[in-house]
Design a protein around this motif. Structure first.
Motif, short mmCIF file in Angstrom:
data_model
loop_
_atom_site.label_atom_id
_atom_site.label_comp_id
_atom_site.label_asym_id
_atom_site.label_seq_id
_atom_site.Cartn_x
_atom_site.Cartn_y
_atom_site.Cartn_z
N ASN A 9 62.98 96.26 52.84
CA ASN A 9 61.73 95.71 52.31
C ASN A 9 62.11 94.39 51.65
N LYS A 11 60.22 92.18 50.44
CA LYS A 11 59.27 91.75 49.39
C LYS A 11 58.92 90.27 49.60
N HIS A 94 53.09 100.55 48.23
CA HIS A 94 54.30 100.31 47.43
C HIS A 94 53.93 100.25 45.95
N GLU A 166 60.01 106.73 45.91
CA GLU A 166 60.65 105.67 45.12
C GLU A 166 60.29 105.82 43.65
N ILE A 171 63.49 101.13 40.83
CA ILE A 171 63.28 100.01 41.74
C ILE A 171 63.74 98.70 41.10
N GLY A 172 64.71 98.07 41.73
CA GLY A 172 65.18 96.76 41.28
C GLY A 172 65.88 96.77 39.93
N GLY A 211 64.96 102.85 45.83
CA GLY A 211 65.21 102.51 44.42
C GLY A 211 66.69 102.25 44.24
N SER A 212 67.07 100.94 44.29
CA SER A 212 68.46 100.53 44.10
C SER A 212 69.44 101.18 45.07
N LEU A 231 64.43 103.31 51.86
CA LEU A 231 63.68 102.06 51.82
C LEU A 231 64.44 101.17 50.85
N GLY A 233 65.31 97.53 49.06
CA GLY A 233 64.78 96.23 48.66
C GLY A 233 65.88 95.18 48.63
N GLY A 234 66.38 94.90 47.43
CA GLY A 234 67.36 93.84 47.21
C GLY A 234 68.51 93.84 48.20
P1 PGA Z 1 65.25 97.98 45.42
O1 PGA Z 1 63.73 98.08 45.93
O2 PGA Z 1 66.12 98.56 46.52
O3 PGA Z 1 65.49 96.53 45.20
O4 PGA Z 1 65.36 98.82 44.18
C1 PGA Z 1 63.28 99.17 46.69
C2 PGA Z 1 61.81 99.02 47.00
O5 PGA Z 1 61.05 98.57 46.12
O6 PGA Z 1 61.35 99.35 48.11
#
Ligand code: PGA
Length: 250
Positions: A9, A11, A94, A166, A171-172, A211-212, A231, A233-234
């Motif tokens: 993702n 973003k 999300h 998540e 998350i992040g 989530g991370s 899923l 993100g970063g």
């Molecule tokens: P993250 O984000 O891996 O950067 O924590 C996950 C997401 O929000 O899908």
């Protein structure tokens, strides 16, 4: 056995040139995986990403869609529009959309129904806040979100829905749920689906953790009994790091 699905993702990151470069770099690194690889990219990257990922095993998704097919909704993009350019997946609900853009369980449900109408595969996010978790309400929240998201869908549609669990506090933030905690929450989501749609359907639903997620924790998380991938993100913004997550089982 359920397949593992690893979705990035991006973003609100990556310009078209960066998207093309990343996908070209990722392609040889993930070409031999048996896991499903998806990148959910900003609308402005979709066309470039779809062209670059043609003839590869990388699938492309969007990060949101409107539930109406067309009309006076300035700034919105519909499922029909996504389908017209061959997008395959779409993230729905999300936590950032729920938090900053007034997405509700009701709009999430409408969007999932609209996604199926246009033959898009939804990746539906559920998750609790830290406050809800500390109050002992996490299971109630995530099972309710799941129930409301899936309301009115056929068994076949439920089986084709990907759910991403998540926890919002992870998350992040660099904080990951422990693999046991994440697995237990996902089991509760699966139990709820079983209660409503039956065990056979529940066993077919892909439920990811998000989530991370990073290359250093992917293996432990994805090896748990009920976690069917992630899923990300970063850690999905760099080809090498994301490829290590996809190849967690190599
Ligand atoms: P993250 O984000 O891996 O950067 O924590 C996950 C997401 O929000 O899908």
């Amino acid at each position: 056995m359920r397949r593992k699905v690893i979705a990035g993702n991006w973003k609100m990151n990556m310009l078209p040139g960066e998207a093309i470069e990343m996908i070209n770099e990722l392609t040889p690194l993930v070409k031999d995986t048996k896991n499903e690889v998806i990148l959910c990219v900003p609308y402005t990257d979709l066309f470039y990403a779809l062209l670059t990922a043609q003839n590869t095993n990388i699938k492309i998704g969007a990060q949101n869609m409107h539930f109406e097919e067309s009309g006076a909704y300035t700034g919105e993009v519909s499922g029909k529009m996504l389908k017209a350019i061959n997008v395959e997946y779409v993230i729905i609900g999300h936590s950032e959309r729920r938090q900053y853009f007034a997405e509700t369980d009701e709009t999430v449900n409408k969007k999932i129904k609209s996604a199926f109408k246009y033959d898009l595969k939804p990746i539906v996010c559920v998750g609790e806040t830290l406050e809800q978790r500390e109050a002992g309400k996490a299971v109630d929240i995530i099972t309710k979100q799941t129930e409301l998201a899936l309301q009115g869908l056929s068994n076949e549609q439920v089986e084709n829905t990907i759910i991403a669990y998540e926890p919002i506090w992870a998350i992040g933030t660099g904080k990951t749920a422990t693999s046991e905690d994440a697995n237990n929450s996902i089991k509760e989501i699966r139990n709820k689906i079983s209660e409503i749609y039956g065990e056979e359907t529940a066993q077919k639903v892909i439920i990811q953790y998000g989530g991370s997620v990073k290359s250093s924790n992917a293996k432990e998380l994805f090896n748990m009994s009920d976690i069917d991938g992630g899923l990300v993100g970063g850690a999905s913004l760099k080809a090498e790091e994301f490829s290590k997550i996809v190849n967690y089982d190599k």
